[in-house]
Design a protein around this motif. Structure first.
Motif, PDB file in Angstrom:
ATOM      1  N   CYS A 186       0.827  -1.209   0.000  1.00 28.85           N
ATOM      2  CA  CYS A 186       0.000   0.000   0.000  1.00 28.85           C
ATOM      3  C   CYS A 186       0.860   1.258   0.000  1.00 28.85           C
ATOM      4  CB  CYS A 186      -0.929  -0.019   1.209  1.00 28.85           C
ATOM      5  SG  CYS A 186      -1.901   1.485   1.435  1.00 28.85           S
ATOM      6  N   LEU A 187       1.860   1.315   0.884  1.00 28.02           N
ATOM      7  CA  LEU A 187       2.704   2.511   0.964  1.00 28.02           C
ATOM      8  C   LEU A 187       3.593   2.649  -0.261  1.00 28.02           C
ATOM      9  CD1 LEU A 187       3.780   2.524   4.732  1.00 28.02           C
ATOM     10  CD2 LEU A 187       1.905   3.764   3.626  1.00 28.02           C
ATOM     11  N   SER A 227       0.970   4.049  -2.878  1.00 26.69           N
ATOM     12  CA  SER A 227       0.249   5.293  -2.577  1.00 26.69           C
ATOM     13  C   SER A 227       1.176   6.477  -2.326  1.00 26.69           C
ATOM     14  CB  SER A 227      -0.672   5.093  -1.368  1.00 26.69           C
ATOM     15  OG  SER A 227       0.051   4.637  -0.244  1.00 26.69           O
ATOM     16  N   GLY A 279      -6.564  -0.063   1.454  1.00 27.79           N
ATOM     17  CA  GLY A 279      -5.981   1.122   2.069  1.00 27.79           C
ATOM     18  C   GLY A 279      -5.390   2.123   1.106  1.00 27.79           C
ATOM     19  N   SER A 307      -4.958   6.165   1.685  1.00 24.23           N
ATOM     20  CA  SER A 307      -3.571   6.605   1.862  1.00 24.23           C
ATOM     21  C   SER A 307      -3.194   7.676   0.849  1.00 24.23           C
ATOM     22  CB  SER A 307      -2.626   5.403   1.735  1.00 24.23           C
ATOM     23  OG  SER A 307      -2.907   4.433   2.725  1.00 24.23           O
ATOM     24  N   MET A 318      -2.025  11.290   2.254  1.00 23.43           N
ATOM     25  CA  MET A 318      -0.651  11.730   2.035  1.00 23.43           C
ATOM     26  C   MET A 318      -0.567  12.880   1.044  1.00 23.43           C
ATOM     27  SD  MET A 318       1.834   8.392   2.277  1.00 23.43           S
ATOM     28  CE  MET A 318       0.879   7.272   1.273  1.00 23.43           C
ATOM     29  N   SER A 348       2.116  11.253   8.242  1.00 24.92           N
ATOM     30  CA  SER A 348       1.090  10.751   7.323  1.00 24.92           C
ATOM     31  C   SER A 348       1.409   9.337   6.858  1.00 24.92           C
ATOM     32  CB  SER A 348       0.947  11.684   6.119  1.00 24.92           C
ATOM     33  OG  SER A 348       2.135  11.713   5.351  1.00 24.92           O
ATOM     34  N   SER A 373      -1.151   6.376   7.502  1.00 24.60           N
ATOM     35  CA  SER A 373      -1.627   5.570   6.374  1.00 24.60           C
ATOM     36  C   SER A 373      -1.294   4.100   6.562  1.00 24.60           C
ATOM     37  CB  SER A 373      -0.999   6.083   5.072  1.00 24.60           C
ATOM     38  OG  SER A 373      -1.342   7.423   4.822  1.00 24.60           O
ATOM     39  N   GLY A 374      -0.086   3.824   7.034  1.00 20.30           N
ATOM     40  CA  GLY A 374       0.294   2.443   7.268  1.00 20.30           C
ATOM     41  C   GLY A 374      -0.557   1.772   8.329  1.00 20.30           C
ATOM     42  N   ALA A 386      -3.966   1.083   6.845  1.00 17.25           N
ATOM     43  CA  ALA A 386      -3.843  -0.036   5.904  1.00 17.25           C
ATOM     44  C   ALA A 386      -3.747  -1.359   6.657  1.00 17.25           C
ATOM     45  CB  ALA A 386      -2.618   0.165   5.009  1.00 17.25           C
TER      46      ALA A 386
END
Length: 275
Positions: A84-85, A88, A149, A153, A157, A194, A198-199, A202
């Motif tokens: 996800c990270l 995103s 997520g 995210s 972000m 952020s 976000s993590g 997620a």
């Protein structure tokens, strides 16, 4: 002076009592779950309001039956966070800094994707997963859970990266840093709050996923805790103490992460509101 009047004091006390009552109502299901887990020999309707003694046999049975599923959920959730990270963060940076035409429309479309029912996405993914050989695989479930997520995210972000002063990025570029190095060495460290927020979300999305786990797995090779508890209830419907103990254990990792990351969550959510 008006704040110290009897009327103001009564309002404060009233607000406090109301807040405590609301909190009690919200936390009562968690208390009853733990209470039932500590009374494994009692039926669901014979549970005492307060356990007379601490009986951990339900937790022992839950660990022996569901311990492997907990590890599967941890592996899948952390893998989903990484995917996800990785997707995103660059997407959010591109939308925030490169002046892409139609970026607002892209962000709006990203939000719209979260309104699509999960069963629709799961059914659409299944046929593609069969063709790609991703059914009953860890990576396939990580990829599907990461999609839960990614929209959130990107939006979060992007709102934070927009608030990063352009002078900071320009200074790094003057020093010879290219776009990738600026992103990795300047933007990501400044967007730490952020990223953590976000993590965490997620992870929570993946940890609580049931639809993808049920649809994209046809064997017991990859069984996260949500699917384990679902099938556990069907197989041991009379052993509610073990079921509740498994539910308590499944809530512990998420609770620990929330406690550890709470200060970053507040900063990450509000960080992009002021430029």
């Amino acid at each position: 002076m008006a704040a110290h009047t009897p009327a103001a004091s009564r309002r404060r006390w009233g607000s406090t009592v109301a807040g405590v009552l609301v909190l009690g109502v919200m936390l009562f299901p968690l208390y009853w779950m733990l209470n039932t887990a500590l009374q494994p020999e009692s039926g669901l309707l014979q549970v005492d309001p307060v356990p007379g003694s601490l009986d951990l046999s339900g937790f022992s049975k839950a660990l022996s039956d569901q311990g492997g599923h907990l590890l599967t959920s941890l592996l899948v959730s952390f893998g989903a966070v990484a995917i996800c990270l990785a997707i995103s963060a660059p997407a959010a940076y591109g939308l925030a800094r490169f002046g892409l035409r139609g970026s607002r429309t892209i962000v709006f479309g990203t939000l719209i994707t979260q309104m699509v029912p999960g069963i629709v996405i799961a059914n659409a993914l299944y046929s593609s997963y069969v063709d790609l050989g991703l059914v009953n695989s860890y990576f396939g479930l990580m990829l599907a859970d990461a999609s839960l997520g990614i929209p959130f995210s990107i939006v979060l972000m992007r709102s934070f990266m927009v608030s990063i002063p352009g002078e900071v990025i320009e200074a790094a570029e003057i020093d010879g840093a290219g776009p990738v190095r600026v992103f990795l060495r300047v933007v990501l460290p400044m967007s730490r709050n952020s990223l953590i927020t976000s993590g965490l979300f997620a992870f929570l999305f993946s940890w609580s996923d049931f639809m993808f786990a049920l649809t994209l797995n046809t064997t017991d090779d990859v069984k996260p805790i949500t699917l384990g508890i679902y099938q556990y209830i069907g197989a041991h419907v009379g052993d509610w103490g073990a079921v509740m103990a498994a539910s308590v254990l499944s809530a512990v990792p998420a609770a620990i992460l929330l406690v550890l990351a709470q200060k970053y969550i507040a900063a990450g959510i509000t960080g992009g509101s002021v430029k």
